[in-house]
Design a protein around this motif. Structure first.
Motif, PDB file in Angstrom:
ATOM      1  N   THR A  71       0.831  -1.204   0.000  1.00  0.00           N
ATOM      2  CA  THR A  71       0.000   0.000   0.000  1.00  0.00           C
ATOM      3  C   THR A  71       0.867   1.257   0.000  1.00  0.00           C
ATOM      4  N   GLU A  73       0.627   4.964   1.741  1.00  0.00           N
ATOM      5  CA  GLU A  73      -0.067   5.775   2.736  1.00  0.00           C
ATOM      6  C   GLU A  73       0.126   7.257   2.404  1.00  0.00           C
ATOM      7  N   THR A  83      -5.200   5.586   2.331  1.00  0.00           N
ATOM      8  CA  THR A  83      -4.242   4.529   2.010  1.00  0.00           C
ATOM      9  C   THR A  83      -4.703   3.862   0.723  1.00  0.00           C
ATOM     10  N   LYS A 215       5.143   5.782   1.576  1.00  0.00           N
ATOM     11  CA  LYS A 215       4.395   6.841   2.254  1.00  0.00           C
ATOM     12  C   LYS A 215       4.677   8.200   1.615  1.00  0.00           C
TER      13      LYS A 215
END
Length: 361
Positions: A71, A73, A83, A215
């Motif tokens: 994923t 974020e 997300t 991220k």
């Protein structure tokens, strides 16, 4: 002229390591030979340079593309943090952009007392020209309600010891041209180059284009991570230490190579590039120590972020020669002739005129 022969390209990371020049550091560093750089319009993944500050994340030490699992974020100074499954990147519009990526230390070996400078002794091969493909950051963040005091985009990668590798770039630039890249030259992004997904901000040095992206955080200030604050900052004579962000104007000589023996006419060739904020207007060469200059033929710009090839054919007397090369942009900005003009103790952002010695017989 590009060769475009892909029959002998490496097919494994072991073959890539054998074809490129290894440099010593705590992470893997591989420099691309000039013969491979000049052979292709878009630098193939299998011969593109590698610069890692940390060991590879699990499952990425390969030329193959990792599966689009995991994923991304997205948070910080936005009204709607979210997300995203990496597999869902394909549901966004695809943006492709031809762009040079260059290590901020490329050319470090040409500074005075280079052997005393910390860091990899890059020659000319810490650079690539690639057709990147991915999701525009402007589209990714379109519905997230970016807050007014957000000034930087901070990207965190999956390498390193727990805290990853983290870099910040001005948010305005990221939103204007940045993408989350998952394709390279029309192919899935290989693990060795940051796959399954990495940040790409065209015109910026490679250090900010974080690999193995996990991220994105919108922030008021630059990250405090050591990769942002302690490394990849250029110390100037006035004491300022500025981040290695936008690529400086640069030209590189591809032929002849250093120490080469040339018979007959000499074909000078190479490339020129910058951060894409201005057009390169000319490339000039000198074989008399800068007393006179001849303008090379410069190819038509295909992308403001890509490199532009140049060529000049000349007849020179037999003997040893040194050729100098400099690029100039549309605003009259040109490369310094003396590399010591911008000397810094970390050897970052080298962009002096390129100089190559060769012999005509």
């Amino acid at each position: 002229m590009t060769i475009q022969d892909r029959s002998n390209l490496p097919t494994t990371l072991a073959e890539k390591r054998a074809a490129l020049r290894p440099l010593e550091d705590r992470g893997e560093v591989l420099e691309t030979p000039l013969a491979l750089l000049r052979a292709y319009r878009f630098t193939p993944q299998s011969v593109a340079f590698v610069r890692n500050s940390n060991p590879y994340p699990e499952g990425t030490e390969t030329l193959e593309a990792p599966s689009m699992t995991g994923t991304l974020e997205v948070g910080g100074l936005i009204g709607r943090p979210f997300t995203l499954d990496l597999a869902d990147l394909a549901s966004f519009p695809l943006r492709e952009v031809e762009a040079v990526m260059q290590c901020a230390g490329n050319g470090r070996a040409f500074y005075r007392d280079a052997h005393l400078i910390e860091g990899c002794q890059w020659g000319r091969g810490g650079v690539m020209n690639v057709l990147w493909g991915g999701v525009p950051l402007s589209a990714l963040l379109a519905d997230s309600h970016v807050l007014a005091d957000a000034r930087f985009l901070t990207a965190t990668g999956g390498d390193g010891d727990g805290d990853g590798f983290e870099k910040s770039v001005p948010l305005a630039d990221a939103l204007d041209v940045g993408i989350v890249a998952y394709r390279m030259n029309g192919e899935a992004l290989g693990g060795v180059h940051g796959g399954p997904a990495r940040l790409l901000v065209p015109g910026f040095y490679g250090t900010v284009n974080v690999k193995w992206l996990r991220k994105l955080t919108l922030t008021r200030d630059e990250t405090s991570h050591e990769a942002q604050q302690e490394r990849y900052r250029t110390l100037h004579p006035d004491g300022r230490r500025t981040p290695c962000w936008r690529q400086l104007l640069k030209s590189v000589i591809w032929t002849p190579e250093e120490g080469e023996i040339v018979r007959g006419t000499v074909t000078f060739s190479g490339c020129a590039f910058n951060d894409g904020r201005s057009s390169i207007s000319k490339v000039e060469l000198s074989v008399d120590g800068g007393r006179s200059w001849s303008e090379a033929t410069l190819e038509v710009e295909s992308s403001r972020f890509g490199w532009r090839r140049w060529e000049l054919v000349a007849t020179l007397a037999r003997g040893e020669h040194e050729v100098w090369c400099r690029a100039t942009d549309e605003h009259g900005v040109t490369q310094p002739l003396d590399p010591e003009d911008d000397w810094n103790p970390d050897g970052y952002e080298f962009n002096a005129a390129d100089k190559v010695r060769f012999e005509v017989r």
